[in-house]
Design an enzyme around this catalytic site. Structure first.
Site, short mmCIF file in Angstrom:
data_model
loop_
_atom_site.label_atom_id
_atom_site.label_comp_id
_atom_site.label_asym_id
_atom_site.label_seq_id
_atom_site.Cartn_x
_atom_site.Cartn_y
_atom_site.Cartn_z
N ARG A 1 0.90 -1.15 0.07
CA ARG A 1 -0.10 0.01 0.24
C ARG A 1 0.92 1.22 0.09
O ARG A 1 0.51 2.28 -0.58
CB ARG A 1 -0.94 0.03 1.23
CG ARG A 1 -1.96 1.31 1.16
CD ARG A 1 -3.08 1.06 2.13
NE ARG A 1 -2.52 1.23 3.77
CZ ARG A 1 -3.30 1.14 4.45
NH1 ARG A 1 -4.58 0.90 4.62
NH2 ARG A 1 -2.73 1.18 5.95
N LYS B 1 -2.63 7.02 1.26
CA LYS B 1 -2.15 7.27 2.63
C LYS B 1 -1.06 8.17 2.71
O LYS B 1 0.20 8.01 2.78
CB LYS B 1 -1.82 6.14 3.41
CG LYS B 1 -1.96 6.28 4.87
CD LYS B 1 -2.04 4.62 5.39
CE LYS B 1 -1.99 4.87 7.05
NZ LYS B 1 -2.95 5.57 7.56
N GLU C 1 -15.78 7.14 6.31
CA GLU C 1 -15.06 6.59 7.17
C GLU C 1 -14.86 7.19 8.53
O GLU C 1 -15.38 8.31 8.49
CB GLU C 1 -13.69 5.94 6.76
CG GLU C 1 -12.73 7.45 6.24
CD GLU C 1 -11.53 6.76 5.47
OE1 GLU C 1 -10.92 5.97 5.50
OE2 GLU C 1 -11.10 7.62 4.61
N1 PMP Z 1 -8.95 5.20 7.26
C1 PMP Z 1 -8.02 6.08 7.60
C2 PMP Z 1 -8.24 7.52 7.18
C3 PMP Z 1 -6.92 5.57 8.37
O1 PMP Z 1 -5.85 6.56 8.54
C4 PMP Z 1 -6.65 4.24 8.67
C5 PMP Z 1 -5.67 3.96 9.44
N2 PMP Z 1 -4.46 3.57 8.62
C6 PMP Z 1 -7.87 3.44 8.42
C7 PMP Z 1 -8.86 4.03 7.55
C8 PMP Z 1 -7.56 1.94 8.80
O2 PMP Z 1 -6.75 1.27 7.94
P1 PMP Z 1 -5.79 0.01 8.33
O3 PMP Z 1 -6.73 -0.95 8.78
O4 PMP Z 1 -4.90 -0.28 7.25
O5 PMP Z 1 -4.91 0.51 9.69
#
Ligand code: PMP
Length: 290
Positions: free
Chosen positions: A50, A149, A182
């Protein structure tokens, strides 16, 4: 604490980067938050993949191969002798001048921090969270895709501030059309009529690695999963609701904007997935520290 900084392990006090680094000046960079459980790094390759995808989209060249970066993460964890760790892997555009032009940044900065993990109190996993929707909308993918990200988290921080102002632990962010996107650092799931539903990434969400893991676990349990469009009405009337993220893992939500979700207690599907997820973290991956 030892920090990995551009190929070297240095003491925390010596881990310094230029104030001309565009990661600092413009949030120009990408990152990952990774976790280790009992010396096993969970889904390390998925996080590295990612990170490279985020970097590719912003045309940032990571000066290491995926294999070298995986080694660097392992090396950092070993150097700090942390079995239960939260690992922050950051790649910035590097040092440039005061203009935006990324071509002026000749070399990306890479650093890795392995620290202790700060968890939500265990009690909240048993009782569930009460959370709210906030006015700040999630970035529109056409402007800054939440699937990247990036170090530019001000959109999420604004939503977090609104949650804090309202004494809420977390904030649900809607997209520009008003559909559920989210939370500030977690993905959202509901259970409705036996199915598991979560916003599709095109709505404007990060494709969370915990999210993908939960989808796979649910499918293994023969639960139908839909990546779809959800409204606040769907959330209010869900049988169960939970959030997923590397730091939060799976955390139940029992109230949204004052509406009780389901029975007001974490539901059976949530509890089962939480248990399966915790089991998976103890076996899924290579043991780095004994
Ligand atoms: N959404 C956002 C905006 C985030 O920063 C994160 C944390 N990385 C997540 C969702 C969850 O992603 P992950 O399960 O890969 O930690």
């Amino acid at each position: 604490m030892k920090i990995y900084l551009n190929g070297e392990l240095v003491e925390k006090e010596e881990a310094k980067i230029s104030i001309f680094d565009h990661g600092l000046l413009y949030g120009d960079g990408v990152f990952e938050g990774i976790r280790s459980y009992n010396g096993i790094i969970f889904k390390l390759r998925e996080h590295i993949n990612r990170l490279f995808e985020s970097a590719h989209t912003i045309m940032l060249k990571i000066p290491l191969t995926k294999e070298d970066l995986i080694e660097a993460v392992k090396q950092t964890l070993r150097a700090n002798q942390l079995k239960e760790a939260y690992i922050r892997l950051v790649v910035t555009r590097g040092e440039g001048d005061l203009g935006l032009d990324p071509r002026k940044c000749k070399k990306a900065t890479v650093f890795i921090i392995a620290d202790k993990i700060v968890l939500y109190p265990e009690e909240l996993y048993e009782t569930g969270l009460a959370i709210i929707t906030v006015p700040t909308r999630r970035n529109v993918p056409e402007a800054l895709n939440p699937q990247i990200k990036s170090l530019n988290y001000l959109n999420n921080i604004l939503a977090k501030i609104e949650a804090i102002n309202a004494n809420s632990e977390e904030a649900i962010m809607l997209n520009a059309q008003g559909y559920v996107a989210e939370c500030t650092g977690d993905n959202i799931f509901i259970v409705a009529k036996g199915k598991l539903l979560t916003p599709a990434p095109y709505v404007g969400t990060l494709k969370g690695i915990t999210r993908d893991t939960v989808i796979a676990l649910a499918q293994k349990d023969q639960i139908v999963v839909h990546e779809t469009i959800l409204t606040r009405h769907d959330l209010f009337n869900a049988d169960e609701l939970f959030l997923t993220g590397t730091a939060a893992e799976i955390i139940p939500v029992v109230k949204v904007d004052g509406r009780v979700i389901g029975t007001g207690k974490p539901g059976p599907v949530t509890l089962r997935l939480m248990k399966e997820f915790r089991e998976l973290t103890t076996i899924d991956g290579e043991k780095i520290l004994n």
